[in-house]
Design a protein around this motif. Sequence first.
Motif, PDB file in Angstrom:
ATOM      1  N   LEU A 164     -51.484 138.579  20.459  1.00  0.00           N
ATOM      2  CA  LEU A 164     -51.940 137.640  21.478  1.00  0.00           C
ATOM      3  C   LEU A 164     -50.888 136.553  21.624  1.00  0.00           C
ATOM      4  O   LEU A 164     -50.616 135.813  20.679  1.00  0.00           O
ATOM      5  CB  LEU A 164     -53.283 137.008  21.092  1.00  0.00           C
ATOM      6  CG  LEU A 164     -54.548 137.815  21.393  1.00  0.00           C
ATOM      7  CD1 LEU A 164     -54.554 139.133  20.630  1.00  0.00           C
ATOM      8  CD2 LEU A 164     -55.790 137.004  21.066  1.00  0.00           C
TER       9      LEU A 164
ATOM     10  N   ASP B  94     -52.722 140.361  24.984  1.00  0.00           N
ATOM     11  CA  ASP B  94     -53.414 139.313  25.727  1.00  0.00           C
ATOM     12  C   ASP B  94     -52.509 138.098  25.807  1.00  0.00           C
ATOM     13  O   ASP B  94     -51.481 138.011  25.124  1.00  0.00           O
ATOM     14  CB  ASP B  94     -54.737 138.954  25.037  1.00  0.00           C
ATOM     15  CG  ASP B  94     -55.753 138.333  25.990  1.00  0.00           C
ATOM     16  OD1 ASP B  94     -55.386 138.034  27.145  1.00  0.00           O
ATOM     17  OD2 ASP B  94     -56.908 138.138  25.576  1.00  0.00           O
TER      18      ASP B  94
ATOM     19  N   ILE C  72     -52.822 133.792  26.156  1.00  0.00           N
ATOM     20  CA  ILE C  72     -53.669 132.608  26.127  1.00  0.00           C
ATOM     21  C   ILE C  72     -52.818 131.393  26.453  1.00  0.00           C
ATOM     22  O   ILE C  72     -51.797 131.143  25.798  1.00  0.00           O
ATOM     23  CB  ILE C  72     -54.337 132.428  24.749  1.00  0.00           C
ATOM     24  CG1 ILE C  72     -55.157 133.683  24.419  1.00  0.00           C
ATOM     25  CG2 ILE C  72     -55.214 131.187  24.720  1.00  0.00           C
ATOM     26  CD1 ILE C  72     -55.717 133.682  23.019  1.00  0.00           C
TER      27      ILE C  72
ATOM     28  N   GLU D 183     -62.723 129.691  22.751  1.00  0.00           N
ATOM     29  CA  GLU D 183     -62.267 130.845  23.529  1.00  0.00           C
ATOM     30  C   GLU D 183     -61.238 131.643  22.737  1.00  0.00           C
ATOM     31  O   GLU D 183     -61.240 132.882  22.749  1.00  0.00           O
ATOM     32  CB  GLU D 183     -61.657 130.399  24.856  1.00  0.00           C
ATOM     33  CG  GLU D 183     -61.154 131.575  25.695  1.00  0.00           C
ATOM     34  CD  GLU D 183     -60.390 131.143  26.928  1.00  0.00           C
ATOM     35  OE1 GLU D 183     -59.871 132.040  27.627  1.00  0.00           O
ATOM     36  OE2 GLU D 183     -60.297 129.933  27.186  1.00  0.00           O
TER      37      GLU D 183
ATOM     38  N   ARG E   2     -61.620 135.559  21.761  1.00  0.00           N
ATOM     39  CA  ARG E   2     -60.646 136.602  22.122  1.00  0.00           C
ATOM     40  C   ARG E   2     -60.127 137.328  20.886  1.00  0.00           C
ATOM     41  O   ARG E   2     -59.926 138.547  20.910  1.00  0.00           O
ATOM     42  CB  ARG E   2     -59.479 135.976  22.886  1.00  0.00           C
ATOM     43  CG  ARG E   2     -59.861 135.491  24.271  1.00  0.00           C
ATOM     44  CD  ARG E   2     -58.661 135.520  25.180  1.00  0.00           C
ATOM     45  NE  ARG E   2     -58.833 134.693  26.348  1.00  0.00           N
ATOM     46  CZ  ARG E   2     -57.921 134.577  27.295  1.00  0.00           C
ATOM     47  NH1 ARG E   2     -56.773 135.214  27.188  1.00  0.00           N
ATOM     48  NH2 ARG E   2     -58.136 133.811  28.340  1.00  0.00           N
TER      49      ARG E   2
ATOM     50  N   ALA F 255     -62.773 139.747  19.877  1.00  0.00           N
ATOM     51  CA  ALA F 255     -62.863 140.870  20.812  1.00  0.00           C
ATOM     52  C   ALA F 255     -61.737 141.867  20.593  1.00  0.00           C
ATOM     53  O   ALA F 255     -61.957 143.081  20.589  1.00  0.00           O
ATOM     54  CB  ALA F 255     -62.844 140.346  22.245  1.00  0.00           C
ATOM     55  N   HIS F 256     -60.528 141.355  20.388  1.00  0.00           N
ATOM     56  CA  HIS F 256     -59.389 142.269  20.188  1.00  0.00           C
ATOM     57  C   HIS F 256     -59.465 142.977  18.834  1.00  0.00           C
ATOM     58  O   HIS F 256     -59.104 144.148  18.731  1.00  0.00           O
ATOM     59  CB  HIS F 256     -58.079 141.499  20.324  1.00  0.00           C
ATOM     60  CG  HIS F 256     -57.678 141.259  21.749  1.00  0.00           C
ATOM     61  ND1 HIS F 256     -57.121 142.222  22.544  1.00  0.00           N
ATOM     62  CD2 HIS F 256     -57.805 140.160  22.532  1.00  0.00           C
ATOM     63  CE1 HIS F 256     -56.881 141.742  23.749  1.00  0.00           C
ATOM     64  NE2 HIS F 256     -57.292 140.480  23.771  1.00  0.00           N
TER      65      HIS F 256
END
Length: 231
Positions: free
Chosen positions: A76, A97, A99, A107, A111, A114-115
């Motif tokens: 990320l 991702d 950010i 947030e 994330r 989620a990843h």
Amino acid sequence: MSKILIIEDDAEIAMLEKDYLEINGFETEIIADGKQAVAAILAHAYDLILLDVMLPGQNGYDICREVRGKTDVPILMVTARTESMDKIRGLGLGADDYIAKPFDPAELVARVKAHLARYERLAGSARKADLDDEIIVADLIIKRKSWKVYKAGQEIRFPNREFELLLFLAEHPNIVFSKDVLFEKIWGYDYSGDSATVTVHINRIREKLENDPANPEIIETVWGAGYRLNR
């Protein structure tokens, strides 16, 4: 516990990320120098990487390019550069991702979770696919999709018919099959030959796989009945 590498030269941001992630049960490590980060990624097992773009020593894009082919863990990118081309560049280099700073710590954590969950699902599916593809018999590994056979880690070459015969027996372990049945299953009725062909191929397979082909333990002869693969 998942371990996350934070690559960030801004100490305040790095500590903010560290605090929120550790509150949520993650183990973290902080590295502020780009070149040190590459060495750490290649030397240690991390579950996810938070990667700043602007770093001393080596920037985040170059780090992503260098390590992406050597690790498949989520990356990320965290950066103040929000232009579309910057995002496209990072994603094109293999980042998962992007950010933008300043970010909401909640947030960021969401994330990350989620990843990690997505990666675990994909990794689990890959492991299952690998297991489904492999048949293990003693020190043998038979791979269905690639038609490869390994004995004690060394690949052994098999012509198609030999592999088909071995695979059929391995997929039906501990069952005795007559030579006629094996001939029908592997060669078919239309093939110009007879069940003696099976004996020839069994002997060839034994020469390659058995520790002592004269006294086979993997593919056993059941006198008067046929052959059985012991598993």
